[in-house]
Motif scaffolding. Structure first.
Motif, PDB file in Angstrom:
ATOM      1  N   LEU A 257      -0.196 -10.730   4.515  1.00 40.74           N
ATOM      2  CA  LEU A 257      -0.534  -9.787   5.584  1.00 40.74           C
ATOM      3  C   LEU A 257      -0.314 -10.406   6.953  1.00 40.74           C
ATOM      4  O   LEU A 257       0.174  -9.737   7.881  1.00 40.74           O
TER       5      LEU A 257
ATOM      6  N   TYR B  80       3.304 -10.355   7.590  1.00 49.51           N
ATOM      7  CA  TYR B  80       3.735  -8.981   7.887  1.00 49.51           C
ATOM      8  C   TYR B  80       3.400  -8.605   9.328  1.00 49.51           C
ATOM      9  O   TYR B  80       4.258  -8.117  10.080  1.00 49.51           O
TER      10      TYR B  80
ATOM     11  N   ILE C 122      -1.627   0.307  10.431  1.00 47.43           N
ATOM     12  CA  ILE C 122      -1.679  -0.572   9.267  1.00 47.43           C
ATOM     13  C   ILE C 122      -2.779  -1.617   9.440  1.00 47.43           C
ATOM     14  O   ILE C 122      -3.458  -1.999   8.476  1.00 47.43           O
TER      15      ILE C 122
ATOM     16  N   ASN D 223      -5.619  -1.716   6.554  1.00 51.58           N
ATOM     17  CA  ASN D 223      -5.810  -2.876   5.691  1.00 51.58           C
ATOM     18  C   ASN D 223      -7.142  -3.580   5.918  1.00 51.58           C
ATOM     19  O   ASN D 223      -7.414  -4.575   5.262  1.00 51.58           O
TER      20      ASN D 223
ATOM     21  N   HIS E  24       0.427  -1.121  -1.697  1.00 45.06           N
ATOM     22  CA  HIS E  24       1.115  -1.809  -0.596  1.00 45.06           C
ATOM     23  C   HIS E  24       2.535  -1.287  -0.390  1.00 45.06           C
ATOM     24  O   HIS E  24       3.338  -1.936   0.277  1.00 45.06           O
TER      25      HIS E  24
ATOM     26  N   GLN F 280       3.674  -0.776   3.251  1.00 44.67           N
ATOM     27  CA  GLN F 280       3.894  -2.040   3.963  1.00 44.67           C
ATOM     28  C   GLN F 280       5.213  -2.686   3.550  1.00 44.67           C
ATOM     29  O   GLN F 280       5.962  -3.194   4.395  1.00 44.67           O
TER      30      GLN F 280
ATOM     31  N   SER G 101       7.996  -0.415   4.979  1.00 47.52           N
ATOM     32  CA  SER G 101       8.087  -0.513   6.437  1.00 47.52           C
ATOM     33  C   SER G 101       8.615  -1.876   6.875  1.00 47.52           C
ATOM     34  O   SER G 101       9.356  -1.974   7.856  1.00 47.52           O
ATOM     35  N   ALA G 102       8.239  -2.933   6.137  1.00 47.95           N
ATOM     36  CA  ALA G 102       8.744  -4.265   6.504  1.00 47.95           C
ATOM     37  C   ALA G 102      10.261  -4.322   6.359  1.00 47.95           C
ATOM     38  O   ALA G 102      10.969  -4.804   7.262  1.00 47.95           O
TER      39      ALA G 102
END
Length: 599
Positions: free
Chosen positions: A192, A195, A232, A236, A372, A375, A378-379
């Motif tokens: 995280l 990220y 996000i 999270n 996830h 995430q 999107s990453a």
């Protein structure tokens, strides 16, 4: 009698079967834990109950004594969007002869209020956690809802969990040893942190590019990343853990606001990145209309109940991702630059957003990918779009360099033209300052400059220098009889004859009126001056035909002054001497004319 005995036997068997079934059913909900296993999923050993009027405390629940339903797997605990609170019940038994410490962990971090009741033989304990609970009031300070559980040797406890959340209720939870939990938590926190570090770096980098290049596409991307990262961060649990635990229930509203704002900025970014206004005007209008809806959705997330705002967020995010994907595909068909990379990036994001929305709606099961997915998608999407923006930055840089080169070449060309014009203008001004306008010969100022240089060379070389002063005779009658234009015409003709007779390097000037000056350097002998004077007198005396057709002629009186290098003569002294000699010549000519006239 036999019938009664038979009936009694049947009832006895049924009662024995019921008694034998009850312990078996109860045993299936009992989790026996051992320190030899680090983690257990509590879903197969749990029962759940939820109703519109579910009690808010354990005492009320026990007094109500509702019928719990059995959970067989994690999917049974995925309730999606529901406004009803959920109660979970499970029994845990420590099979070890030693006391054990465990951690009850809820995987889904976006749960507003989670209350864990631990029923023991003689007392019960209450612990609270959740994303809307301030950090100092949580059982353990963590981004997820986690609770410590102490079990004595061979102790059996009953766990009642009350979950109240305005968002999706994903209630998969585990029982883990502290060591296993810490290892998993450290691993998740590392990814995280990576990220969010990537999001922060991308946002700031493109924001700096906007300030440097003034291209709005970089600003739109930065705002998209900023809104998405904020949502996000709250989703999270890291934001509530580190920054804004004081928001309480409004943390869920912040998630809805962040994702909806990110959808708005994503639409604006797509329009500027794909240049839809130029390549796809109709799609540009569609995206503009949808962006207006997104702004209304942003406003609605601030006004609607939190549960409705979250559902609106899911719909908006999913439609935005799908709409931008279709628009990007159309741009690919139109061969819009960078459209393919855009489509690939948004396909990944759409997949993650779709998984995110469908899991929240309870359609997809809860697991690592669905938890996830947004995430991960999107990453990858942000990295690909950053590569596309980097390519655009390099393209803009090359275009800017080419534009600067063209501009520099143009400036140099204009500078050269300007220099030529300045030089020509300077020469023209110098000519006006040093030359006579009528005849084109030197004027008094030009004569003085040339004389200074000639005298300086004469002093250095020691040669003979001569100054000839020419005064026209019989010029005034022409001027009076034929007019000034005829007089100017005669002066121009005389000036051309003088310039033609002068040697290369001689300096000819109109001294004023009908007087002319010739400065001659490096004169070899007096015979040369006499020859030159004779040629000048002969040339000037030649007839001149005026524009009107009349033939006229003038004569000239020539006065000469000379100097050597050692004489230290000046222009004034030479002019004075030449003037005296010229008047002497005029006097002699006048006497000669008088004598011949008397005879």
């Amino acid at each position: 009698m036999h019938a009664r005995r038979l009936t009694a036997g049947v009832y006895t068997c049924l009662l024995l079967l019921a008694v034998s079934w009850i312990p078996g059913a109860y045993a299936n909900t009992l989790l026996s834990v051992s320190p030899n296993q680090a983690s257990y999923s509590l879903a197969p050993y749990s029962e759940f109950w939820h109703a519109a009027d579910s009690p808010a405390s354990l005492d009320e629940l026990l007094a109500l004594s509702p019928a719990f339903e059995r959970s067989h797997n994690v999917q049974d605990l995925n309730f999606g969007y529901t406004r009803r609170d959920v109660w979970l019940r499970t029994q845990v038994r420590n099979e070890s002869p030693d006391a054990q410490r465990w951690i009850v962990q809820f995987e889904f971090p976006f749960l507003d209020h989670v209350t864990l009741y631990t029923l023991r033989q003689h007392f019960s304990g209450v612990q609270r956690s959740g994303s809307a609970v301030p950090v100092e009031q949580r059982a353990l300070a963590n981004r997820q809802a986690v609770f410590p559980l102490e079990l004595a040797a061979f102790e059996t406890v009953t766990l009642y969990t009350h979950v109240a959340a305005s968002g999706s209720k994903m209630l998969s939870y585990n029982l883990m040893t502290p060591e296993a939990f810490n290892a998993q938590d450290d691993r998740y926190n590392f990814w995280l942190a990576t990220y969010f570090g990537m999001i922060l770096a991308l946002g700031l980098y493109n924001l700096l590019l906007f300030f440097g290049l003034k291209e709005r596409v970089f600003l739109h991307y930065s705002l998209f990343v900023g809104g998405f990262g904020l949502a996000i961060l709250a989703f999270n649990g890291i934001g509530t853990l580190m920054f804004w635990s004081f928001l309480g229930d409004n943390t869920a509203r912040l998630v809805a606001l962040g994702f909806t704002f990110a959808s708005t900025m994503a639409t604006l970014f797509a329009q500027s990145f794909l240049n839809t206004e130029t390549y796809c005007p109709r799609w540009h209008q569609v995206l503009s209309t949808f962006r207006s809806y997104c702004w209304l959705a942003v406003l609605a997330t601030l006004l609607l109940p939190i549960s409705s705002a979250l559902q609106l967020m899911d719909v908006t995010v999913f439609i935005a991702a799908l709409l931008l994907l279709v628009c990007g595909s159309y741009c690919c068909l139109r061969r819009v630059p960078s459209a393919r990379l855009f489509v690939f990036a948004w396909s990944l994001f759409l997949l993650g957003a779709g998984v995110f929305a469908l899991r929240n709606l309870g359609i997809l099961p809860a697991n690592f990918i669905t938890l996830h997915g947004i995430q991960i998608g999107s990453a990858l999407q942000m990295l690909l779009l950053s590569f596309a923006l980097a390519a655009r930055f390099n393209k803009l840089k090359r275009q800017k360099e080419r534009a600067q080169s063209v501009m520099l070449a143009t400036l140099r060309k204009q500078e050269a033209v300007l220099e030529q014009k300045v030089a020509a203008r300077t020469r023209a001004l110098e000519h006006l300052a040093n030359c006579d306008v009528l005849t084109g010969l030197l004027n008094r100022h030009g004569l003085m400059r040339c004389a200074e240089n000639a005298l300086l060379r004469n002093q250095q070389q020691g040669d003979q220098l001569a100054l000839l002063m020419l005064d026209l005779d019989r010029f005034k009658p022409i001027n009076d009889h034929y007019g000034h234009e005829a007089g100017d015409f005669v002066l121009q003709k005389i000036a051309k004859r003088i310039a033609h007779l002068a040697r290369t390097g001689d300096h000819c000037a109109r001294f004023g009126g009908d007087e002319f000056i010739i400065i001659m350097e490096s004169i070899e002998s007096a015979d040369t001056l006499a020859t030159i004077q004779a040629r000048i007198e002969q040339a000037i005396q030649s007839p001149i035909i005026l524009p009107c057709g009349e033939r006229v002629s003038v004569s000239v009186s020539v006065g000469i002054s000379t100097c050597q290098g050692a004489d230290n003569a000046t222009l004034e002294s030479l002019l004075r001497e030449a003037d005296n000699n010229m008047y002497a010549v005029k006097t002699r000519q006048a006497e000669t004319c008088y004598r011949y006239g008397s005879a």
